[in-house]
Design a protein around this motif. Sequence first.
Motif, PDB file in Angstrom:
ATOM      1  N   GLU A 128    -139.825 -20.421  32.076  1.00  0.00           N
ATOM      2  CA  GLU A 128    -140.377 -19.485  31.100  1.00  0.00           C
ATOM      3  C   GLU A 128    -139.796 -19.840  29.742  1.00  0.00           C
ATOM      4  O   GLU A 128    -138.571 -19.925  29.585  1.00  0.00           O
ATOM      5  CB  GLU A 128    -140.019 -18.043  31.441  1.00  0.00           C
ATOM      6  N   VAL A 129    -140.644 -20.060  28.765  1.00  0.00           N
ATOM      7  CA  VAL A 129    -140.182 -20.361  27.405  1.00  0.00           C
ATOM      8  C   VAL A 129    -140.012 -19.045  26.663  1.00  0.00           C
ATOM      9  O   VAL A 129    -140.970 -18.283  26.509  1.00  0.00           O
ATOM     10  CB  VAL A 129    -141.156 -21.294  26.678  1.00  0.00           C
ATOM     11  N   GLU A 130    -138.795 -18.795  26.200  1.00  0.00           N
ATOM     12  CA  GLU A 130    -138.445 -17.512  25.596  1.00  0.00           C
ATOM     13  C   GLU A 130    -138.632 -17.549  24.080  1.00  0.00           C
ATOM     14  O   GLU A 130    -138.288 -18.530  23.418  1.00  0.00           O
ATOM     15  CB  GLU A 130    -136.987 -17.171  25.906  1.00  0.00           C
ATOM     16  N   ALA A 131    -139.161 -16.463  23.551  1.00  0.00           N
ATOM     17  CA  ALA A 131    -139.211 -16.299  22.098  1.00  0.00           C
ATOM     18  C   ALA A 131    -137.800 -16.056  21.567  1.00  0.00           C
ATOM     19  O   ALA A 131    -136.942 -15.508  22.263  1.00  0.00           O
ATOM     20  CB  ALA A 131    -140.112 -15.126  21.739  1.00  0.00           C
ATOM     21  N   VAL A 132    -137.570 -16.468  20.334  1.00  0.00           N
ATOM     22  CA  VAL A 132    -136.262 -16.303  19.691  1.00  0.00           C
ATOM     23  C   VAL A 132    -136.467 -15.569  18.375  1.00  0.00           C
ATOM     24  O   VAL A 132    -137.341 -15.931  17.588  1.00  0.00           O
ATOM     25  CB  VAL A 132    -135.606 -17.672  19.442  1.00  0.00           C
ATOM     26  N   PRO A 133    -135.685 -14.521  18.108  1.00  0.00           N
ATOM     27  CA  PRO A 133    -135.847 -13.801  16.834  1.00  0.00           C
ATOM     28  C   PRO A 133    -135.612 -14.709  15.639  1.00  0.00           C
ATOM     29  O   PRO A 133    -134.770 -15.605  15.672  1.00  0.00           O
ATOM     30  CB  PRO A 133    -134.759 -12.712  16.914  1.00  0.00           C
ATOM     31  N   GLY A 173    -144.416 -16.860  14.802  1.00  0.00           N
ATOM     32  CA  GLY A 173    -144.491 -18.305  14.893  1.00  0.00           C
ATOM     33  C   GLY A 173    -144.479 -19.034  13.565  1.00  0.00           C
ATOM     34  O   GLY A 173    -144.476 -20.274  13.547  1.00  0.00           O
ATOM     35  N   LEU A 174    -144.449 -18.313  12.468  1.00  0.00           N
ATOM     36  CA  LEU A 174    -144.432 -18.918  11.136  1.00  0.00           C
ATOM     37  C   LEU A 174    -143.119 -18.588  10.417  1.00  0.00           C
ATOM     38  O   LEU A 174    -142.340 -17.764  10.868  1.00  0.00           O
ATOM     39  CB  LEU A 174    -145.621 -18.417  10.313  1.00  0.00           C
ATOM     40  N   ARG A 175    -142.890 -19.262   9.294  1.00  0.00           N
ATOM     41  CA  ARG A 175    -141.771 -18.981   8.377  1.00  0.00           C
ATOM     42  C   ARG A 175    -140.404 -19.098   9.058  1.00  0.00           C
ATOM     43  O   ARG A 175    -139.511 -18.290   8.826  1.00  0.00           O
ATOM     44  CB  ARG A 175    -141.920 -17.581   7.764  1.00  0.00           C
ATOM     45  N   TRP A 176    -140.240 -20.152   9.869  1.00  0.00           N
ATOM     46  CA  TRP A 176    -138.960 -20.333  10.557  1.00  0.00           C
ATOM     47  C   TRP A 176    -138.224 -21.608  10.147  1.00  0.00           C
ATOM     48  O   TRP A 176    -137.036 -21.749  10.422  1.00  0.00           O
ATOM     49  CB  TRP A 176    -139.173 -20.359  12.073  1.00  0.00           C
ATOM     50  N   ARG A 177    -138.897 -22.531   9.502  1.00  0.00           N
ATOM     51  CA  ARG A 177    -138.254 -23.819   9.203  1.00  0.00           C
ATOM     52  C   ARG A 177    -137.381 -23.682   7.954  1.00  0.00           C
ATOM     53  O   ARG A 177    -137.872 -23.678   6.828  1.00  0.00           O
ATOM     54  CB  ARG A 177    -139.308 -24.912   9.023  1.00  0.00           C
ATOM     55  N   CYS A 200    -146.268 -25.221   3.210  1.00  0.00           N
ATOM     56  CA  CYS A 200    -146.224 -25.260   4.670  1.00  0.00           C
ATOM     57  C   CYS A 200    -145.902 -23.863   5.160  1.00  0.00           C
ATOM     58  O   CYS A 200    -144.881 -23.275   4.761  1.00  0.00           O
ATOM     59  CB  CYS A 200    -145.171 -26.249   5.158  1.00  0.00           C
ATOM     60  N   LEU A 201    -146.756 -23.322   6.024  1.00  0.00           N
ATOM     61  CA  LEU A 201    -146.541 -21.962   6.516  1.00  0.00           C
ATOM     62  C   LEU A 201    -145.375 -21.849   7.482  1.00  0.00           C
ATOM     63  O   LEU A 201    -144.969 -20.743   7.839  1.00  0.00           O
ATOM     64  CB  LEU A 201    -147.813 -21.442   7.189  1.00  0.00           C
ATOM     65  N   LEU A 202    -144.827 -22.978   7.897  1.00  0.00           N
ATOM     66  CA  LEU A 202    -143.623 -22.923   8.728  1.00  0.00           C
ATOM     67  C   LEU A 202    -142.358 -22.751   7.885  1.00  0.00           C
ATOM     68  O   LEU A 202    -141.312 -22.355   8.412  1.00  0.00           O
ATOM     69  CB  LEU A 202    -143.492 -24.187   9.579  1.00  0.00           C
ATOM     70  N   GLU A 203    -142.425 -23.053   6.606  1.00  0.00           N
ATOM     71  CA  GLU A 203    -141.232 -23.019   5.764  1.00  0.00           C
ATOM     72  C   GLU A 203    -140.699 -21.604   5.626  1.00  0.00           C
ATOM     73  O   GLU A 203    -141.432 -20.663   5.311  1.00  0.00           O
ATOM     74  CB  GLU A 203    -141.545 -23.589   4.381  1.00  0.00           C
ATOM     75  N   ALA A 204    -139.402 -21.459   5.878  1.00  0.00           N
ATOM     76  CA  ALA A 204    -138.757 -20.151   5.782  1.00  0.00           C
ATOM     77  C   ALA A 204    -138.467 -19.801   4.334  1.00  0.00           C
ATOM     78  O   ALA A 204    -138.295 -20.691   3.488  1.00  0.00           O
ATOM     79  CB  ALA A 204    -137.465 -20.144   6.589  1.00  0.00           C
ATOM     80  N   PRO A 205    -138.379 -18.507   4.029  1.00  0.00           N
ATOM     81  CA  PRO A 205    -138.095 -18.109   2.643  1.00  0.00           C
ATOM     82  C   PRO A 205    -136.645 -18.335   2.240  1.00  0.00           C
ATOM     83  O   PRO A 205    -136.322 -18.279   1.056  1.00  0.00           O
ATOM     84  CB  PRO A 205    -138.437 -16.612   2.633  1.00  0.00           C
ATOM     85  N   GLY A 212    -126.952 -32.367   6.565  1.00  0.00           N
ATOM     86  CA  GLY A 212    -126.450 -32.588   7.909  1.00  0.00           C
ATOM     87  C   GLY A 212    -127.246 -31.791   8.930  1.00  0.00           C
ATOM     88  O   GLY A 212    -127.965 -30.849   8.589  1.00  0.00           O
ATOM     89  N   PHE A 213    -127.088 -32.166  10.193  1.00  0.00           N
ATOM     90  CA  PHE A 213    -127.889 -31.512  11.217  1.00  0.00           C
ATOM     91  C   PHE A 213    -127.411 -30.089  11.485  1.00  0.00           C
ATOM     92  O   PHE A 213    -126.229 -29.826  11.652  1.00  0.00           O
ATOM     93  CB  PHE A 213    -127.882 -32.297  12.535  1.00  0.00           C
ATOM     94  N   TRP A 214    -128.362 -29.191  11.512  1.00  0.00           N
ATOM     95  CA  TRP A 214    -128.172 -27.814  11.969  1.00  0.00           C
ATOM     96  C   TRP A 214    -129.551 -27.322  12.393  1.00  0.00           C
ATOM     97  O   TRP A 214    -130.554 -27.674  11.769  1.00  0.00           O
ATOM     98  CB  TRP A 214    -127.600 -26.934  10.859  1.00  0.00           C
ATOM     99  N   GLN A 215    -129.608 -26.541  13.441  1.00  0.00           N
ATOM    100  CA  GLN A 215    -130.905 -26.075  13.916  1.00  0.00           C
ATOM    101  C   GLN A 215    -131.669 -25.367  12.801  1.00  0.00           C
ATOM    102  O   GLN A 215    -131.097 -24.560  12.061  1.00  0.00           O
ATOM    103  CB  GLN A 215    -130.720 -25.127  15.099  1.00  0.00           C
ATOM    104  N   VAL A 216    -132.976 -25.666  12.678  1.00  0.00           N
ATOM    105  CA  VAL A 216    -133.738 -25.139  11.548  1.00  0.00           C
ATOM    106  C   VAL A 216    -134.303 -23.745  11.801  1.00  0.00           C
ATOM    107  O   VAL A 216    -134.666 -23.050  10.854  1.00  0.00           O
ATOM    108  CB  VAL A 216    -134.885 -26.095  11.149  1.00  0.00           C
TER     109      VAL A 216
END
Length: 384
Positions: A149-154, A159-163, A192-197, A215-219
């Motif tokens: 099961e793939v879980e949603a994450v707050p 599905g948008l504005r998370w990157r 890009c509608l994925l780009e976070a504010p 550097g790498f960090w989860q987006v």
Amino acid sequence: MTPRSRRPVRQRKPRGRSLVGQRYDVVVGAVAHGGHCVARVPVDPSLVEEAGHGRHETRVVFVRHALPGERVTVEITEGTEGDRFWRGDAVAVLEPSPDRVTAPCPFAGPGLCGGCDFQHVALPAQRRLKADVVREQLRRLAGLDVDVEVEAVPGDDEGLRWRTRQRYVSLPGGARGMRKHHSHEVIEVDECLLEAPTGPVTAVHDVQFDVADGGFWQVHPGAATALVDAVLEALAPQPGESALDLYAGVGLFSRFLRDAVGPDARVVAVEGHAGAVRLARRNVPGVVTSAGDVGDVLRTQYDEPFDLVVLDPPRAGAKRAVVEQVVDRRPRAVAYVACDPAALARDVAIFAEHGYRLTGLRAFDLFPMTHHVECVARLEPGHA
């Protein structure tokens, strides 16, 4: 969390006449790893014989912008007569799936921005497709039948504005663009509608981490917390246990392992990027840190037993040499953080050769609207 590398665009050698632009009406089959679905199209047997592949009446096409069960018109975007498979876009939907929606972004679709695979799919169905891919990779490469099961994450907005870190291609006149799928060609976009504010969220459970610019960090804003919680759940660390954190990045998992096992327990972090190691020493004082290729370090150092191991390799996976070094430490539990289900499945199969079995798996939707999925697997010795 080690830096993830971008895959280069692969150019296949032409084998016969190009079929780019050819169109076929097909019924779409199952989803496949990589953001597309599988379909088959009829092939002229004489052409197949001339290409040296024997008589086959159909050819596999990996179709983007489609859904399983749909009837679509697919236009070939990559492929020649002699190729074993072709790639294509669903340019017309003749019989849509109930899970199809209108893409929220005007730049998502055939011939447009290649950043999103699933904007045409309702969000719950996206997660079911990703679960199907993880399940299939484990079945095919590790011989396991696992419920996923793939879980949603707050942290995202439907599905948008998370990157939290976004890259555009600069265009003349101050415009910006995004690249097409499997191409260096750029199309101009407004946004890009994925780009976070906001920028990256580098605090986890009220602990602030120093991260280098670029550097790498989860987006995804909720990713680091979700992964820390899943790793701690998988390992259930106890006071006094020793822990080995491999591909440790800036020390995210090491920090919370150290807190769980206590200041007198041994925690070792190994990371290949020297800059990340310097930050890890700042983020997690008291943890033993080592800079170098993980496989090379394990061949010469830290060869004592460890109770717990965290593996968070790059997209290609840990691979045999590292897996065998891990099992040589005889941990009671391994938490494997994977951004590629195929690499995870291959490494799980190697663990199984050495008596370690998959005893738990969680999957997270850290990249909505794309085919990417993050997994945290628990491996333990001696389970049938």
